[in-house]
Write a protein that holds these residues in place. Structure first.
Motif, PDB file in Angstrom:
ATOM      1  N   GLN A   1       0.851  -1.195   0.000  1.00 25.04           N
ATOM      2  CA  GLN A   1       0.000   0.000   0.000  1.00 25.04           C
ATOM      3  C   GLN A   1       0.883   1.240   0.000  1.00 25.04           C
ATOM      4  OE1 GLN A   1      -3.726  -0.346   0.831  1.00 25.04           O
ATOM      5  NE2 GLN A   1      -3.283  -2.404   0.114  1.00 25.04           N
ATOM      6  N   GLN A   2       0.441   2.277  -0.701  1.00 25.13           N
ATOM      7  CA  GLN A   2       1.140   3.554  -0.671  1.00 25.13           C
ATOM      8  C   GLN A   2       0.174   4.680  -0.995  1.00 25.13           C
ATOM      9  OE1 GLN A   2       3.937   4.023  -4.118  1.00 25.13           O
ATOM     10  NE2 GLN A   2       3.533   1.835  -4.395  1.00 25.13           N
TER      11      GLN A   2
ATOM     12  N   GLN B   1      -1.279   7.706  -2.904  1.00 27.21           N
ATOM     13  CA  GLN B   1      -1.296   8.175  -4.288  1.00 27.21           C
ATOM     14  C   GLN B   1      -2.385   9.245  -4.423  1.00 27.21           C
ATOM     15  OE1 GLN B   1      -1.504   4.434  -6.843  1.00 27.21           O
ATOM     16  NE2 GLN B   1      -1.471   3.601  -4.763  1.00 27.21           N
TER      17      GLN B   1
ATOM     18  N   TYR C   1      -4.823   5.331  -0.239  1.00 27.60           N
ATOM     19  CA  TYR C   1      -3.756   4.492   0.291  1.00 27.60           C
ATOM     20  C   TYR C   1      -4.086   3.083  -0.168  1.00 27.60           C
ATOM     21  CZ  TYR C   1      -0.442   2.426   3.588  1.00 27.60           C
ATOM     22  OH  TYR C   1       0.602   1.724   4.159  1.00 27.60           O
TER      23      TYR C   1
ATOM     24  N   ARG D   1      -0.251   0.297  -5.790  1.00 26.61           N
ATOM     25  CA  ARG D   1      -0.023   1.042  -7.039  1.00 26.61           C
ATOM     26  C   ARG D   1      -0.096   0.044  -8.192  1.00 26.61           C
ATOM     27  NH1 ARG D   1       1.913   5.965  -8.374  1.00 26.61           N
ATOM     28  NH2 ARG D   1       2.485   6.421  -6.214  1.00 26.61           N
ATOM     29  N   ASN D   2      -1.245  -0.015  -8.822  1.00 26.95           N
ATOM     30  CA  ASN D   2      -1.433  -0.942  -9.928  1.00 26.95           C
ATOM     31  C   ASN D   2      -2.499  -0.389 -10.873  1.00 26.95           C
ATOM     32  OD1 ASN D   2      -3.914  -1.479  -8.648  1.00 26.95           O
ATOM     33  ND2 ASN D   2      -3.081  -3.245  -7.560  1.00 26.95           N
TER      34      ASN D   2
ATOM     35  N   THR E   1      -5.982   0.417  -9.290  1.00 27.18           N
ATOM     36  CA  THR E   1      -6.065   1.687  -8.566  1.00 27.18           C
ATOM     37  C   THR E   1      -6.119   2.854  -9.537  1.00 27.18           C
ATOM     38  OG1 THR E   1      -4.866   0.768  -6.673  1.00 27.18           O
ATOM     39  CG2 THR E   1      -4.911   3.165  -6.880  1.00 27.18           C
ATOM     40  N   ASP E   2      -5.280   2.821 -10.558  1.00 23.14           N
ATOM     41  CA  ASP E   2      -5.308   3.887 -11.567  1.00 23.14           C
ATOM     42  C   ASP E   2      -6.680   3.980 -12.222  1.00 23.14           C
ATOM     43  OD1 ASP E   2      -2.678   4.476 -11.059  1.00 23.14           O
ATOM     44  OD2 ASP E   2      -1.882   3.320 -12.747  1.00 23.14           O
TER      45      ASP E   2
END
Length: 364
Positions: free
Chosen positions: A25-26, A28, A44, A47-48, A51-52
């Motif tokens: 998790q991060q 973005q 949170y 990043r894949n 998510t985008d």
């Protein structure tokens, strides 16, 4: 059998490592100009591509809502509906307008008319269709034009609704000067819609912020999201709120859209009875679990002013409120106090909503 086991182990290890990467998790963020303000969506999440895709879909939803609810753009659904109302005939209410229209009317009644989504003509008269450059010098409308508009009739009290067996929900107005403008509730509604969409996409931790109207989900790992409340005068924040899961924070202030004339500030939060900017308060923040309610409530309390905002808050069912008067006096309700961290040098008094008269005691 052994060769098969040894051949399979590297594949299992690779799959486990890949699954671990997917779970990383991060924070973005993506930003864009929507509904006349800066929209920021922060998540949170891994990043894949999923998510985008969720973030891109959220901004498409904001664009769609803006196209439906814009009161001035000629091809917007609300603008076309306003034009139909001006005929003063019974007209069908478009299906995509009905949920928010009915909720706005309910909240207008509950707020004792302090929140009124029928002030579009008044907003236009004051020149607030678009946000003026903050602090620009210009003259307000002459009082006789305001008086004439009030006499012709503004506000949702001039809107009639009925159910038709053939055409569904119908509407009519008895005045040509009723123009619906949902600027004081549409951002909260949009925030709620986007949050629901993110949840359906599997995102559990996020902040959706439309120009200071925001809703928070979850946390950023082991740390809670920290929500700052802008100082209505000067830079920085006046306080911060400790997030507790799903929480909406909505602020109405006199510092976003305003102009100056002869040293006096004229802002965009207009009083439906006087036809002029509401006076007495400079900032109202409402914390609730529903951004649609919070958006309307922050406006209603701002309009209600220093004496009446507690009664209006009770009528709307909101109990977490931070109010700043034009004198600089800061009030906080008991329900909000445990979640609030005041900025250094800021002093607040506790205002009990159930008390018939204001109760002054320092906030911790």
């Amino acid at each position: 059998m052994k060769p098969r086991v040894f051949a399979l182990l590297p594949l299992l290890l690779f799959a486990a490592l890949l699954g671990g990467c997917r779970q990383a998790q991060q924070v973005q963020s993506q930003q864009g100009l929507v509904m006349g303000t800066l929209a920021t969506i922060t998540v949170y999440a891994p990043r894949n591509t999923a998510t985008d895709a969720a973030l891109q879909a959220a901004f498409r939803t904001l664009d769609e809502i803006n196209h439906i609810w814009h009161p001035w753009t000629p091809d917007a659904t609300l603008a076309r509906f306003n034009q139909a109302l001006h005929t003063r005939q019974w007209v069908p209410v478009p299906a995509d307008l009905q949920p928010l229209l009915l909720e706005a009317l309910r909240l207008s009644r509950a707020s004792r008319g302090n929140f009124d989504p029928g002030l579009g003509e008044l907003t236009a008269l004051w020149g607030f269709r678009e946000a003026p450059e903050p602090g620009i010098e210009r003259a307000p409308p002459i009082p006789s034009r305001i008086t004439a508009l009030l006499r012709q009739g503004i506000g949702v009290k001039h809107l009639q609704l009925r159910r038709d067996p053939q055409h569904g929900l119908m509407a009519r107005t008895d005045t040509p000067t009723l123009t619906l403008d949902f600027g004081a509730i549409a951002k909260g509604y949009a925030v709620d819609r986007v949050v629901a969409q993110l949840e359906r996409a599997g995102i559990e931790n996020a902040i959706v912020n439309l120009g200071g109207n925001l809703r928070v989900l979850g946390s950023k790992g082991d740390s809670p999201w920290r929500i700052g409340i802008r100082a209505p005068r000067g830079d920085g924040t006046i306080a911060a709120i400790r997030n507790q899961g799903d929480m909406s924070v909505l602020t109405s202030g006199d510092y976003e859209r305003y102009f100056i004339h002869q040293g006096q500030r004229f802002h965009h939060i207009l009083h439906p009875r006087s036809g002029a900017p509401a006076r007495g308060l400079i900032s109202v923040t409402v914390v609730t679990d529903n951004a649609t309610l919070g958006d309307a409530a922050s406006t209603a309390l701002f309009v209600a002013g220093p004496r009446q905002w507690p009664q209006v808050a009770r009528a709307l069912g909101v109990d977490k409120v931070l109010v700043v008067e034009d004198s600089g006096q800061v009030w906080v309700t008991p329900a909000l106090q445990p979640l609030l961290e005041l900025a250094p040098g800021v002093r607040a008094q506790v205002r009990d909503l159930s008390a018939p008269r204001q109760t002054k005691r320092p906030a911790a």
